[in-house]
Design an enzyme around this catalytic site. Structure first.
Site, PDB file in Angstrom:
ATOM      1  N   HIS A  47     -27.340  51.130  39.470  1.00 28.95           N
ATOM      2  CA  HIS A  47     -28.625  50.475  38.990  1.00 28.95           C
ATOM      3  C   HIS A  47     -28.516  49.554  37.526  1.00 28.95           C
ATOM      4  CE1 HIS A  47     -31.307  52.971  41.487  1.00 28.95           C
ATOM      5  NE2 HIS A  47     -30.585  54.059  41.335  1.00 28.95           N
TER       6      HIS A  47
ATOM      7  N   HIS B 258     -23.614  56.063  40.919  1.00 29.89           N
ATOM      8  CA  HIS B 258     -24.771  55.467  41.386  1.00 29.89           C
ATOM      9  C   HIS B 258     -25.747  55.023  40.358  1.00 29.89           C
ATOM     10  CE1 HIS B 258     -28.599  56.368  43.983  1.00 29.89           C
ATOM     11  NE2 HIS B 258     -29.134  56.266  42.848  1.00 29.89           N
ATOM     12  N   GLU B 259     -25.841  55.438  39.113  1.00 27.34           N
ATOM     13  CA  GLU B 259     -26.513  55.347  38.055  1.00 27.34           C
ATOM     14  C   GLU B 259     -26.028  53.954  37.532  1.00 27.34           C
ATOM     15  OE1 GLU B 259     -29.455  56.665  38.045  1.00 27.34           O
ATOM     16  OE2 GLU B 259     -29.199  58.077  39.153  1.00 27.34           O
TER      17      GLU B 259
END
Length: 155
Positions: A71, A67-68
């Protein structure tokens, strides 16, 4: 898991799922409370909440890292890196990353909050507060009478 192992894991996941290198730092941040991790826009580092690894294990940690990294890679490419952006949602789906992480179990050892009940001596109006009030300074909002502590409860 040490921070070196975390760094290696993040670099490996970045290469395997995104086919791009992770060139910045990945580290644990114990001060994170409500999130599994965060991507820092200025330094491009990724911080991970170690409590999620301890509570749920490696699978949850890998999901948070993916998920990170979504980003991270989208921000560096100057594409939509925020949760609401279509680019972000598409990349999450492509790499199999969760949109949100699981909730941490409630810690029973945390300090319990106390509630202080105040009562007006004139009109008997009740007030509940979490913080102690200076009874010399504050009065009843209804009749301006003097307040007194009725009881203190642990919540």
């Amino acid at each position: 898991m040490t921070e070196k192992e975390l760094q290696f894991l993040v670099e490996d996941i970045s290469q395997r799922y995104f086919e791009e290198a992770f060139l910045h730092r990945a580290l644990f941040n114990r001060r994170l409370r409500t999130t599994g991790g965060r991507y820092l826009l200025k330094s491009h580092n990724i911080e991970i909440n170690k409590k999620y690894y301890e509570a749920f294990g490696l699978e949850e940690l890998i999901g948070i890292v993916k998920h990170e990294l979504c980003h991270y890679h989208l921000h560096l490419k100057k594409m939509g890196y925020q949760h609401r952006d279509d680019d972000f949602k598409k990349l999450l789906k492509k790499v199999g990353a969760p949109r949100y992480c699981s909730s941490l179990p409630i810690d029973k050892t945390k300090k319990r909050k106390k509630i202080i009940n105040y009562q007006c001596q004139s009109c008997h109006q009740l007030y509940q507060r979490r913080r102690k009030m200076d009874l010399q300074k504050y009065v009843c909002g209804k009749c301006r009478g003097r307040l007194m502590i009725k009881e203190i409860k642990e919540n």
